[in-house]
Design an enzyme around this catalytic site. Structure first.
Site, PDB file in Angstrom:
ATOM      1  N   LYS A 267       0.832  -1.210   0.000  1.00 58.69           N
ATOM      2  CA  LYS A 267       0.000   0.000   0.000  1.00 58.69           C
ATOM      3  C   LYS A 267       0.864   1.258   0.000  1.00 58.69           C
ATOM      4  CE  LYS A 267      -1.899   1.754   3.700  1.00 58.69           C
ATOM      5  NZ  LYS A 267      -2.679   1.949   4.924  1.00 58.69           N
TER       6      LYS A 267
ATOM      7  N   ASP B 189      -6.458   1.185   1.066  1.00 58.10           N
ATOM      8  CA  ASP B 189      -6.476   1.366   2.521  1.00 58.10           C
ATOM      9  C   ASP B 189      -7.862   0.977   3.025  1.00 58.10           C
ATOM     10  OD1 ASP B 189      -8.143   3.414   1.728  1.00 58.10           O
ATOM     11  OD2 ASP B 189      -7.115   4.970   2.883  1.00 58.10           O
TER      12      ASP B 189
END
Length: 210
Positions: free
Chosen positions: A120, A138
């Site tokens: 991420k 997220d």
């Protein structure tokens, strides 16, 4: 969600915010990398407060090494998990200087070799710093993708792969920003504000608050 609906979904989000920006403050790719690493399990607002003075004196990995771990901790002690984050940021600085000439690599595999950098974080840096059309999943993206029916998945990676396939190429560069902001301010975790949602009619969520 059908292909035409996905395109319309992003068209409406783009219409509301043509040039979406991340909410973390940074001065260059390196400080962005640090900010994103610090933001794990912390709010962007909290990270920005902690880095306001830090980024006045640190703009390169060399600056970070000169500051030292104790100095870094003084700046970020208001952020959760600051002890382990400080260790990772210092190790990251060492590796960047040793292996990458002090430059942030523009490659996901290389970024993920750095301490404290997962998929991420790597995707956020590649997107914001280097303009690559990556999707950083997220909690907001995960929730919005599943709730709306845009790209349902059981894991962040599964959602990311589905979004990669479903999002039309012309929306990809800003897609993750639009979805983060939508999840943060409209499609909120506890109670989504469906009455002001620009894509409410396209959404498959059964518990709408309209």
């Amino acid at each position: 969600m059908k292909k035409a609906d996905v395109d319309e979904f992003f068209r409406r989000l783009a219409e509301r915010d043509p040039e979406p920006k991340g909410e973390l403050n940074y001065t260059n790719p390196y400080t962005l990398l640090v900010a994103v690493a610090l933001s794990a399990q912390a709010t962007d607002v909290g990270v920005n407060k902690a880095t306001e003075k830090l980024f006045r004196i640190v703009s390169t990995p060399q600056d970070m090494l000169a500051l030292g771990e104790a100095g870094l901790k003084d700046h970020i002690k208001t952020i959760g998990l600051y002890n382990s984050k400080a260790k990772n940021v210092m190790k990251m600085a060492e590796l960047l200087v040793r292996d990458y000439g002090g430059e942030v690599p523009q490659d996901r595999v290389e970024l993920e070799k750095l301490p404290g950098v997962g998929r991420k974080t790597a995707n956020v840096v590649l997107n914001i710093a280097f303009g690559q059309p990556t999707i950083a999943v997220d909690t907001h993206l995960f929730r919005v993708s599943n709730r709306t029916g845009l790209a349902p998945g059981k894991t962040p990676l599964e959602v990311e792969k589905k979004l990669e396939k479903k999002i039309p190429k012309h929306w990809k560069l800003h897609a993750h920003h639009w979805l983060i902001l939508h999840g943060r301010y409209i499609c909120k975790a506890r109670k989504p504000d469906c009455s002001i949602c620009p894509v409410e009619d396209l959404c498959k969520f059964k518990g709408k608050t309209v």
